[in-house]
Write an enzyme that holds these catalytic residues in place. Sequence first.
Site, PDB file in Angstrom:
ATOM      1  N   SER A  26     -12.834  -6.434   1.930  1.00  0.00           N
ATOM      2  CA  SER A  26     -12.503  -5.721   3.162  1.00  0.00           C
ATOM      3  C   SER A  26     -13.223  -6.244   4.393  1.00  0.00           C
ATOM      4  O   SER A  26     -14.437  -6.500   4.363  1.00  0.00           O
ATOM      5  CB  SER A  26     -12.847  -4.240   2.992  1.00  0.00           C
ATOM      6  OG  SER A  26     -12.599  -3.546   4.198  1.00  0.00           O
ATOM      7  N   ASP A  32       0.836  -1.197   0.000  1.00  0.00           N
ATOM      8  CA  ASP A  32       0.000   0.000   0.000  1.00  0.00           C
ATOM      9  C   ASP A  32       0.872   1.249   0.000  1.00  0.00           C
ATOM     10  O   ASP A  32       1.588   1.510   0.969  1.00  0.00           O
ATOM     11  CB  ASP A  32      -0.888  -0.050   1.256  1.00  0.00           C
ATOM     12  CG  ASP A  32      -1.922   1.053   1.310  1.00  0.00           C
ATOM     13  OD1 ASP A  32      -1.860   1.975   0.488  1.00  0.00           O
ATOM     14  OD2 ASP A  32      -2.799   0.982   2.193  1.00  0.00           O
ATOM     15  N   CYS A  86      -8.936   6.243   5.297  1.00  0.00           N
ATOM     16  CA  CYS A  86      -9.156   4.847   4.922  1.00  0.00           C
ATOM     17  C   CYS A  86     -10.303   4.814   3.916  1.00  0.00           C
ATOM     18  O   CYS A  86     -11.254   5.600   4.009  1.00  0.00           O
ATOM     19  CB  CYS A  86      -9.514   4.020   6.154  1.00  0.00           C
ATOM     20  SG  CYS A  86     -10.177   2.388   5.782  1.00  0.00           S
ATOM     21  N   GLY A  87     -10.227   3.896   2.948  1.00  0.00           N
ATOM     22  CA  GLY A  87     -11.248   3.822   1.905  1.00  0.00           C
ATOM     23  C   GLY A  87     -12.644   3.597   2.423  1.00  0.00           C
ATOM     24  O   GLY A  87     -13.623   3.808   1.701  1.00  0.00           O
ATOM     25  N   ASN A 110     -10.885  -5.352  -3.086  1.00  0.00           N
ATOM     26  CA  ASN A 110     -10.625  -5.393  -1.650  1.00  0.00           C
ATOM     27  C   ASN A 110     -11.771  -6.128  -0.953  1.00  0.00           C
ATOM     28  O   ASN A 110     -12.883  -5.597  -0.837  1.00  0.00           O
ATOM     29  CB  ASN A 110     -10.485  -3.960  -1.113  1.00  0.00           C
ATOM     30  CG  ASN A 110     -10.107  -3.934   0.360  1.00  0.00           C
ATOM     31  OD1 ASN A 110      -9.902  -4.970   0.987  1.00  0.00           O
ATOM     32  ND2 ASN A 110     -10.015  -2.730   0.915  1.00  0.00           N
TER      33      ASN A 110
END
Length: 568
Positions: free
Chosen positions: A456, A199, A237-238, A454
Site C-alpha cells: 500500500s 475491489d 479504507c483498510g 497490499n
Amino acid sequence: MLRLRTAHTISSFARTAQRAMSSTALPPHPPSLDEEAAQFEARTKDMEDFFFQPRFEGIKRPYTAASVASKQGTLPVTPLPGSLLADKLFALLKNNAGDGKPVHTMGAIDPVQMTQMARNQEVVYVSGWAASSVLTTGNNEVGPDLGDYPYTTVPNQVHRIFRAQQLHDKKHYDERMTATAEQRAKMPFVDYLRPIIADADTGHGGLSAVMKLTKLFAESGTSAIHLEDQLHGGKKCGHLGGKVLVPTSTHISRLIAARFQLDLMKSTMLLIARTDSESGKLISSNVDVADHEFIVGTTTKGSEPLAQVLSEAEARGATGAEVDRLEKDWTESHEMSTFNQAVEKAIASSSILDKESALKTYLSAVDSKPNSVAREIATDILGEPVFWDWDAPRTREGYYHYTGGVEAAIKRTKAFAPYADLLWLETKSPNLEQAKYFSGKIRVQHPGKLFVYNLSPSFNWSQHGFSDASLKSFVWDLAKEGFVLQLISLAGLHSNAVTTAELSSRFKEDGMLAYVELIQRKEKEIGCDVLTHQKWSGANYIDRILSTVSSGSSSTSAIGKDSTEHSF
C-alpha cells in the site's frame, strides 16, 4: 420393473438432453414431463462436473449441484468471456506460486494506464479507493473510501478497462496479421488481455446485494474480486481507523453467496477473502462464538455503560468535542481486556499454588467455546466468578470493542479459507516477519492456499526500516512465503499525480519546453505508444475497417497524408 423402465427412459432422455445442452438452440415447444426431468438431470450432472474441476480443489460448497441447477432457468448457461481470463489468472498464480515467484501489479485508473502496464504487468488491479475518489458513477460524487458509492461503480470501471483491453488486443492483432513475417518478427508482442482483479469492498449490502454485485463483476469481465470482513455502512479504507468488523459467520455467508452466484453463471471468477481484523478495533455483534475470545470488556464495576454516558451528554447539549473527551475518559478510567486476559489476571492474584498450570488448563478447556462456557470453567478453577462486562463499553452505535491483531486475523482467515481461492491479510505496516508467521499458521491447516498482499502507498515505506536492497527484494521475499498476488493498489493514482504536478509546475514557467522535455521526448525515448495518440486510440485500426466495408478512397482516410502523426 416400471420404476426401472422409467429410470432407463429418463437416463436416455438425459443423454439426449446432455447433447442438446451443447447447442444454444431452444425447442419451439414445451418439453414433456420426462424430457423436462431428463434435462434437469443432465443439467445437474453438468453442474456436478463443474464443481469437480481441478480449478475448485479445496473449495467448500454447503449446497448441492441440484440446488444451483434448479435456479438457472431454461436458457443454456454459456461461459462468459471473463471466465477465460479467470482461468488464465488461476494458471498464472499456480505456476508462479509453484516457482515461489510473485504476480505483482499496480492499480490502474484508466485505459491509458492499463495499456502501458500491459507491457510489463501480468494482471490489472482496479481499486475501490480509486473508484470512490476519482471514478464514481451515479451523480459523480467523489469522496474518501467509505464504500458509500453506487455498487455499480467498480464493475463499470472494470467493464471500461475490459472493453479497452479488447480494442487494443484487436488493434494489435490486426497490425500483426497485416504485417509481413519480417515486420512481425520485429514487432514486440503485447498481451493486452490481462486478468482484472477488482475491489468488491464489503459486498455493498446484504446477501442479495453481494450476489448482484458478483454477477455484475462476472458480466463485466472481472477475473477475481476481493470481499472484506468489514460492516457495510461502517466500512473504512483498510488504513483508516474506526473499522467495524462483522461476525466471522457473516463474512462466510458473503463468500458462499458470491460463490453460489458464480456457479449459477458457471463462472470461474476467483474469490479473495480479505480480513481487516489485524487492525480492526470494533465488531458489530457478539453472535458468533468464533469471535468471543477477541471481544473486549471491562473488569471495572459500578459505573454507567459508555453508551448511556454519551447519550446523556448529548441530551444536555454537549458539543462533539465534549462527547469525544467523555468517551476517551471512560475507556481510560475502565480496565479493559478480553475475558481470557481477565481470567489470567484473576489467576495471577489468586491463592492457587500452580498458577501456570491453572492458566494452561483454563485456556485448553475454553478453546473454541462460547463466553458463557468460559465463565463457568473460570468459576470452577477460581472458586468464584470473574467479573467482566462486554456490554458496558459498547459504542453509541452498539458495536463491541475488539482486540484485533494477527492472532484474530489468523483465526478468521482459517474460517474463510474453505470458501475462497485466495486469502488477503490487510496490515497496518509492511512486515515480512508478520506475513511469514501469518501464512505459515494458515498453511498448516490449508496447505494449498495462496495469499494476497497490499503493497500500500498508505505506508510511509521510507520510515519502516528498509534498506534499498530490502525494499528491492521485498516483493520476491513475500512470494517465497506464499504471497503470490501482490499489488500497489493506488500506484496509478499516485503516478498520475506526480507526473501532472511536475508538468504543471514546469509548464507555468517554461511553456512548451516543459512539455517537450518532460513528456514528448520521454515518450519517444522509452517507446511509449501514446506518443502517437491517434494510432494508440485505434484510429488506424478503425480506418482499415471502414476502408474494408466501404471501399472508400484514400482522401477520406483518417490516417491519410494530412494526419500530423506522420511527423513522428
